[in-house]
Structure formats: structure tokens, C-alpha cells
Scaffold this motif. Structure first.
Motif, mmCIF file in Angstrom:
data_model
loop_
_atom_site.group_PDB
_atom_site.id
_atom_site.type_symbol
_atom_site.label_atom_id
_atom_site.label_comp_id
_atom_site.label_asym_id
_atom_site.label_seq_id
_atom_site.Cartn_x
_atom_site.Cartn_y
_atom_site.Cartn_z
ATOM 1 N N GLN A 118 -15.520 9.653 -4.123
ATOM 2 C CA GLN A 118 -16.464 8.674 -4.652
ATOM 3 C C GLN A 118 -15.818 7.816 -5.739
ATOM 4 O O GLN A 118 -16.067 6.613 -5.819
ATOM 5 N N THR A 119 -14.973 8.428 -6.565
ATOM 6 C CA THR A 119 -14.270 7.661 -7.605
ATOM 7 C C THR A 119 -13.366 6.606 -6.985
ATOM 8 O O THR A 119 -13.310 5.458 -7.445
ATOM 9 N N LEU A 120 -12.658 6.978 -5.916
ATOM 10 C CA LEU A 120 -11.787 6.028 -5.226
ATOM 11 C C LEU A 120 -12.600 4.871 -4.666
ATOM 12 O O LEU A 120 -12.209 3.699 -4.810
ATOM 13 N N VAL A 121 -13.726 5.173 -4.041
ATOM 14 C CA VAL A 121 -14.598 4.123 -3.504
ATOM 15 C C VAL A 121 -15.030 3.165 -4.614
ATOM 16 O O VAL A 121 -14.971 1.938 -4.471
ATOM 17 N N GLU A 122 -15.455 3.729 -5.741
ATOM 18 C CA GLU A 122 -15.944 2.899 -6.845
ATOM 19 C C GLU A 122 -14.835 2.029 -7.421
ATOM 20 O O GLU A 122 -15.060 0.853 -7.733
ATOM 21 N N VAL A 123 -13.632 2.579 -7.560
ATOM 22 C CA VAL A 123 -12.511 1.805 -8.102
ATOM 23 C C VAL A 123 -12.186 0.625 -7.188
ATOM 24 O O VAL A 123 -11.980 -0.513 -7.646
ATOM 25 N N LEU A 124 -12.134 0.878 -5.874
ATOM 26 C CA LEU A 124 -11.793 -0.188 -4.937
ATOM 27 C C LEU A 124 -12.881 -1.259 -4.870
ATOM 28 O O LEU A 124 -12.584 -2.454 -4.752
ATOM 29 N N LEU A 125 -14.145 -0.830 -4.934
ATOM 30 C CA LEU A 125 -15.237 -1.804 -4.892
ATOM 31 C C LEU A 125 -15.324 -2.594 -6.197
ATOM 32 O O LEU A 125 -15.625 -3.792 -6.190
ATOM 33 N N GLU A 126 -15.074 -1.913 -7.311
ATOM 34 C CA GLU A 126 -15.120 -2.616 -8.600
ATOM 35 C C GLU A 126 -14.029 -3.673 -8.703
ATOM 36 O O GLU A 126 -14.188 -4.669 -9.418
ATOM 37 N N ALA A 127 -12.931 -3.476 -7.971
ATOM 38 C CA ALA A 127 -11.861 -4.479 -7.973
ATOM 39 C C ALA A 127 -12.367 -5.809 -7.409
ATOM 40 O O ALA A 127 -11.910 -6.882 -7.817
ATOM 41 N N GLN A 150 -7.405 -15.790 -3.677
ATOM 42 C CA GLN A 150 -6.353 -14.974 -3.059
ATOM 43 C C GLN A 150 -6.427 -13.518 -3.527
ATOM 44 O O GLN A 150 -6.281 -12.587 -2.732
ATOM 45 N N GLN A 151 -6.674 -13.345 -4.840
ATOM 46 C CA GLN A 151 -6.786 -11.987 -5.379
ATOM 47 C C GLN A 151 -7.977 -11.257 -4.755
ATOM 48 O O GLN A 151 -7.882 -10.079 -4.387
ATOM 49 N N PHE A 152 -9.082 -11.957 -4.611
ATOM 50 C CA PHE A 152 -10.274 -11.349 -3.989
ATOM 51 C C PHE A 152 -9.970 -10.955 -2.550
ATOM 52 O O PHE A 152 -10.339 -9.865 -2.098
ATOM 53 N N GLN A 153 -9.284 -11.845 -1.823
ATOM 54 C CA GLN A 153 -8.964 -11.572 -0.424
ATOM 55 C C GLN A 153 -8.059 -10.356 -0.297
ATOM 56 O O GLN A 153 -8.222 -9.524 0.606
ATOM 57 N N GLN A 154 -7.104 -10.212 -1.212
ATOM 58 C CA GLN A 154 -6.207 -9.058 -1.183
ATOM 59 C C GLN A 154 -6.965 -7.749 -1.431
ATOM 60 O O GLN A 154 -6.729 -6.744 -0.752
ATOM 61 N N ASN A 155 -7.873 -7.796 -2.406
ATOM 62 C CA ASN A 155 -8.662 -6.593 -2.695
ATOM 63 C C ASN A 155 -9.556 -6.226 -1.522
ATOM 64 O O ASN A 155 -9.729 -5.045 -1.204
ATOM 65 N N TRP A 156 -10.108 -7.248 -0.877
ATOM 66 C CA TRP A 156 -10.971 -6.976 0.282
ATOM 67 C C TRP A 156 -10.151 -6.436 1.447
ATOM 68 O O TRP A 156 -10.595 -5.533 2.156
ATOM 69 N N GLN A 157 -8.969 -6.986 1.646
ATOM 70 C CA GLN A 157 -8.109 -6.531 2.738
ATOM 71 C C GLN A 157 -7.752 -5.062 2.558
ATOM 72 O O GLN A 157 -7.785 -4.277 3.511
ATOM 73 N N ARG A 158 -7.404 -4.682 1.330
ATOM 74 C CA ARG A 158 -7.056 -3.287 1.043
ATOM 75 C C ARG A 158 -8.231 -2.374 1.351
ATOM 76 O O ARG A 158 -8.063 -1.274 1.886
ATOM 77 N N THR A 168 -22.617 -2.979 -4.395
ATOM 78 C CA THR A 168 -21.547 -3.968 -4.548
ATOM 79 C C THR A 168 -21.876 -5.244 -3.788
ATOM 80 O O THR A 168 -21.617 -6.360 -4.267
ATOM 81 N N ILE A 169 -22.456 -5.106 -2.601
ATOM 82 C CA ILE A 169 -22.869 -6.283 -1.823
ATOM 83 C C ILE A 169 -23.861 -7.121 -2.618
ATOM 84 O O ILE A 169 -23.749 -8.359 -2.682
ATOM 85 N N LEU A 170 -24.827 -6.458 -3.241
ATOM 86 C CA LEU A 170 -25.807 -7.182 -4.054
ATOM 87 C C LEU A 170 -25.117 -7.915 -5.201
ATOM 88 O O LEU A 170 -25.438 -9.077 -5.506
ATOM 89 N N GLN A 171 -24.171 -7.236 -5.852
ATOM 90 C CA GLN A 171 -23.503 -7.852 -6.996
ATOM 91 C C GLN A 171 -22.626 -9.023 -6.555
ATOM 92 O O GLN A 171 -22.577 -10.067 -7.220
ATOM 93 N N LEU A 172 -21.915 -8.879 -5.432
ATOM 94 C CA LEU A 172 -21.116 -9.984 -4.907
ATOM 95 C C LEU A 172 -22.001 -11.177 -4.572
ATOM 96 O O LEU A 172 -21.619 -12.338 -4.775
#
Length: 600
Positions: free
Chosen positions: A289-298, A314-322, A343-347
């Protein structure tokens, strides 16, 4: 009797061959909010513990040794010891209990075992509560345990102590070191512990002093294995209880003394394995769960200072790709999917979910038209003049908005805020108007299940009637639920709302009510609510002024609708994924139960 035998290999392998089932059969307690060990139950490991105890008390966990002295000889010595204790007036002569009938025999016994009642194995007695009015009774050094304090296998520290005087004048049973305690009341029924100090108990706890040759550690294990049976014997409604008589009448299987020791040692070993599996599983779930939160918070991170729009994109696209490359391994729990939904709501309210269209009319124009319409409504005396809301400072702006967006106070987007109808429950009827309560607000929509009806006067109906696209807000509720909102849907009959709710009427000609509702479900809005929700007697409350002061990122009108459509689409996908996970998890829970049933 059954032939002497060792446990079946299949029974021994049940524990080790199904480790993946024991550790992945997890039952969700709540799907709300962030994941934590408090929001799931390790059902598989719980069933494994139950299986270990059940195999132990049936003689299937360790091999029988034909050289062991049979339990029948032990019972003869216990009977002689009991007779001597009665003769010496150290215990009262126990009431004779009925012979064990064939119907009471739970299973075929291993060789050397005997069926007995708990009463045959020790001297049992319940405690009591000294009179509270006598201060001297509670000013002493004798530990006085209550049922809720039986929280571990061995206990020595009690919250309260009583005096020798209380012990003498109230005939409270004084228990010995090594006595076994079992709780008899409410949610604690079946909890059990061994005393490591001399102590007494209240009347909700029964104590047993085992006779020689009967191990207190084995009695502890027997009581743990019998917990569901004891709970099943409970009577008394909301706070069930069992009596000493029911406990001492319970039939159990008694192995030879030497086998008792082997069984306890094996159970301890396997319970330690369960402890390790539990820690490992909880740590794995937490880490996941921590990993999920870290990746989504990015995805939600503000752009680096000085970054151009192209670099930010570009930075957003890279984070989404990962994130997308590992989607199948990341979103495998309901907690991770709930975090994804948040996260979807916040985006969405950051302008990162759908592209901006430079041809859209800027949101600032919307605010101008809303202000003009509000002024006309005040002039026409259709709404009251509202106190001006303060200007939004740069410090209040949470992040940089996309082009065409604007920050606004929540109150500037609504015609009015008003609290609901107060009608005591005695006014509820089968024939009146549907009256929505705080319980009917669920995750952004109205759940009509459990809605009440109430008789209202025509003037009350006119004042409190709800219209489609009104926003209904929990005004008073628990800390977690206060501020929750829902959109009023089309209805074939009138709807009113009760006093613990607040109604907000948006300018729907210029705004998407669904977007406003969506915003109120974000973490940003929830943080605003939490910051000013006052809590008293378990209930938190908010007022109209506080809700009006919330700042909201407002996109152009057309983009609001594009955002709502995209969020609906993505939330539906999340719900489908969660449903599949739930089905798979249910299958695992059933499989775990089936393995246990087949083993027995």
C-alpha cells in the motif's frame, strides 16, 4: 476406540502445503480511505489457528505413544485426590453430573484418551464484585481481574485491587498461581488466561484450579479450542453470558498426561509460525500500500520551480508510464483501488485528467455571470443578501491552476445554504413525504435504503423541498462522515431533508453540480472539512459559513462536464476491478473454510 496411530501425513501437510491460501485469504473490513492493518482481517491465518487447535484436541496433531499411561488411570488419581480434598474440607463436595451420553461424544477417541466434563478436571468457581460503596474494599493489594483484562495467555497486572477485608466479607474466591481464568460475559466470552499471581476476579470470570496430572497449559488450550462452543451457549440478548454450570458440563476429550505436554509444545510451535506469518503478511500488505501511495502521489506533485509547461507534462507522463507498466501488480487490493479512486478525483480538480481546450470560455466569465445573477435575485428579494466572503490570498492557493481556471470560494457558487427540517422520530409515518437523513448520503449519491417518511405542513414542504442538482451535505455526523455530500437526483415524488443535513443550491445554469459534488469528495475538500469540524459527544459539526469559505478550483463550464464524464468512466472501471477482486477473495475465503472442514 480407534487404533493407535500417528497423525495422517495429509493432516500434517495441511499447514505447510497451503501456506499461500492461509496468507492470501484476507477479508476486508472497510473499503473506505487508506489501507491499514485495521481495515482487513487475516481470515486464512485465523482459520489456520482454529484448525491447529481443533486437530490438537482431536489427537491429530502429534502421534500417540502406546507407552503413555492412559487417561483413565489419570482420572482414577484425580477422583482419589478430589475425594481427599472433600474429606479434608478443602473443597466442597461437587454436585454429581450426568454420565456422558453417546450423543455428546464429539468424535472417535484415539487410544488412551477418555471423554470427560470440564468439571472432572479441576475445582471451578466464579468471582464477585464487592460493594462499591465501601471504599475500604477497593483499597488493597489483591489483584482483581475483570473479563476484559484476559488479553494474553499469562496475566499478572490488574487495573484494580481489593483488600483482605473485601475478600473475607464478600466471600470472593481467591485464585492460586497457575489457575486458569475464562470470561463468561458479553463480547469477552471464551477469552482465557493463566494467572501468574494470586488474585481474584469479578463475577464475569470463572476460574479453575486443575487437579494434579492435568496441565493448566492444556486446559488453556482446551478452552481456546472450545471458544466457539462457549459463545454458542451464551444467552441474554445484546450482552450474552454463560454460567459456571454450562462450562463445567462441557464435554471434552482427555489425552494421557505425557501427550498433553507434547500437544501443548506442538501447538506453541505452530502458533509461533502463525505469529510470524501474520507479521509477514501485514508487513507485505503495508509495504504494498505504501508503494501504491508513493507512485500515485508522484502524479500529484507540483512541478519543479522554473519548469516549463512542456517539462511538467513530460514529468507527469513519465510518472504515469511507470505506474501503468506495473498496474496489474499494484492494484491487487481494495485499499489500493480506493487510493487510485481518490487520486483520480484529485487529478480531476487539478486539471490533469482531461486536456484543456483554449477555445473554452474562461471560468472567470462564469463567476461574473453568477455574481450578476445573484445580485438580481437579491434585488428581486428571491434570496437574502449574503455577507461578502474574503478575497482568496496567494497563501490559500494550493497549486497552480491550468489556463482558464480560477480559484473561487464555495459560497460564491451557490444561491443559498440552509439547514434541514427538524422532526422528531415520532412524526415518522408510512404515508408522508420522503425525508432524507445523514445516513442517506453515500459516496456522492443518495441511497434511499432506510429513508424515512414524515408528515409535513404545506409551508414546511415549500421551505424544505429538494430539487434535482441540489447538493445535500452532512452537517452533523461522525468526524469521518461530516461534510459528505450527494447530488439530489430526479424524483417522481417530493423529497425533503432533515436538520442534520445542509442543502446548497448551485447556479446550475453556469455550473456542473456534479463537478461541485466531485470536488467535495476529494482529499482537498475533506481536509478543509476536517480543519474546522468541531467534535462534541462523538459527533462533529460544520456550519454554512465554514462550507462557504472552502476554496475550489473552478474550470471552464465545458471542461467541468468533460471532467465529470471522464471521472464517471474511470470510477466505473475501478468498481469493475474491485468487484473482480472481491469475487476472487471470496473464493479464497471459501477455499480456506473448505480445507478446514475437510481436515476435520
Amino acid at each position: 476406540m480407534a487404533e493407535t496411530k500417528a497423525p495422517n501425513t495429509s493432516e500434517e501437510q495441511l499447514i505447510t502445503d497451503h501456506l499461500d491460501i492461509w496468507t492470501t485469504a484476507i477479508e476486508q473490513k472497510s473499503s473506505a480511505g487508506r489501507g491499514s492493518s485495521k481495515k482487513f482481517s487475516l481470515h486464512g491465518i485465523k482459520k489456520l489457528r482454529e484448525l491447529i487447535l481443533e486437530l490438537a484436541v482431536r489427537g491429530k496433531l502429534v502421534p500417540q505413544d502406546p507407552n503413555d499411561e492412559p487417561a483413565s488411570v489419570l482420572l482414577e488419581r484425580i477422583a482419589a485426590e478430589k475425594a481427599q480434598l472433600v474429606k479434608d474440607k478443602k473443597i466442597k463436595k461437587p454436585k454429581a453430573l450426568p454420565e456422558i451420553s453417546e450423543e455428546e461424544e464429539p468424535f472417535e477417541l484415539p487410544k488412551g484418551w477418555e471423554l470427560v466434563r470440564f468439571n472432572d478436571l479441576g475445582e471451578w468457581g466464579a468471582g464477585s464484585t464487592p460493594r462499591r460503596g465501601n471504599i475500604e474494599y477497593y483499597d488493597g493489594s489483591i489483584p482483581w481481574f475483570k473479563s476484559g483484562e484476559l488479553n494474553s495467555d499469562y496475566i499478572s497486572e490488574s487495573e484494580e485491587h481489593i483488600s483482605e477485608l473485601a475478600l473475607k466479607e464478600t466471600s470472593v474466591r481467591y485464585n492460586n498461581i497457575g489457575d486458569v481464568l475464562v470470561a463468561m460475559y458479553g463480547a469477552t466470552i471464551g477469552k482465557t488466561s493463566i494467572l501468574t499471581v494470586r488474585a481474584t476476579t469479578n463475577q464475569a470470570v470463572c476460574a479453575c484450579t486443575p487437579f494434579n496430572g492435568f496441565k493448566n497449559t492444556f486446559l488453556l488450550m482446551l478452552l481456546k479450542a472450545s471458544k466457539s462452543r462457549l459463545i454458542g451457549m451464551g444467552a441474554g440478548g445484546a450482552q450474552p453470558n454463560i454460567s459456571r454450570e454450562k462450562i463445567i458440563n462441557t464435554v471434552i476429550a482427555l489425552p494421557p498426561t505425557s501427550e498433553q505436554q507434547r500437544i501443548v509444545a506442538k501447538v506453541d510451535e505452530l502458533m509461533s509460525l502463525c505469529d510470524a506469518l501474520e507479521v509477514q503478511t501485514e508487513n507485505s500488505i503495508t509495504a504494498h500500500q505504501t508503494l501504491v501511495e508513493v507512485l500515485l502521489e508522484a502524479l500529484l506533485k507540483a512541478p519543479e520551480q522554473g519548469a516549463t509547461p512542456e517539462q511538467t507534462a513530460q514529468q507527469f507522463q513519465q510518472n504515469w508510464q511507470r505506474l501503468s507498466e506495473h498496474f496489474d501488480t499494484l492494484f491487487t487490493t481494495t485499499a489500493s483501488i480506493d487510493t487510485l479512486k481518490q487520486t483520480i478525483l484529485q487529478l480531476a480538480v487539478m486539471g490533469k485528467l482531461v486536456p484543456q481546450n483554449p477555445n473554452d470560455e474562461p471560468a472567470a466569465k462564469l463567476l461574473e455571470r453568477i455574481a450578476a445573477e445573484k445580485a438580481q435575485l437579491i434585488k428581486d428579494k428571491k434570496i437574502k443578501k449574503q455577507k461578502p466572503l474574503p478575497e482568496i490570498t496567494d497563501e490559500e492557493k494550493l497549486y497552480e491552476l491550468p489556463s482558464g481556471w480560477v480559484w473561487s470560494r464555495f459560497g460564491d457558487l451557490f444561491k443559498s445554504f440552509s439547514n434541514g427540517l427538524y422532526k422528531p422520530s415520532k412524526f415518522y409515518t408510512d404515508e408522508g413525504v420522503i425525508s432524507l437523513r445523514m445516513y442517506n448520503i453515500q459516496n456522492g449519491y443518495i441511497d434511499f435504503a432506510g429513508a424515512k417518511r414524515v408528515e409535513v405542513e404545506p409551508t414546511e414542504l415549500a421551505q424544505f423541498i429538494l430539487e434535482p442538482n441540489d447538493l445535500l451535505i452532512n452537517r452533523v455526523n461522525s468526524k469521518e462522515l461530516v461534510g459528505k455530500t450527494a447530488i439530489i437526483p430526479e424524483s417522481e415524488e417530493p423529497l425533503v431533508y432533515e436538520s442534520m443535513n445542509m442543502r446548497a443550491k448551485p447556479f446550475i445554469e453556469h455550473l456542473s453540480a456534479q463537478y461541485l459534488n466531485l470536488f467535495m469528495m476529494t482529499k482537498v475538500a475533506q481536509n478543509f472539512i476536517s480543519s474546522f469540524a468541531k467534535e462534541a459527544v462523538g459527533q462533529a459539526s460544520i456550519n454554512q459559513g465554514q462550507v462557504s469559505s472552502i476554496i475550489i478550483p473552478l474550470p471552464p463550464f465545458k471542461e467541468q462536464h468533460r471532467i465529470v464524464a471522464k471521472v464517471d468512466e474511470l470510477m466505473a472501471l475501478c468498481d469493475q476491478l474491485k468487484a473482480r477482486l472481491t469475487d476472487a477473495q471470496t473464493t479464497k475465503l471459501h477455499l480456506t473454510d473448505a480445507i478446514v472442514e475437510q481436515a476435520l
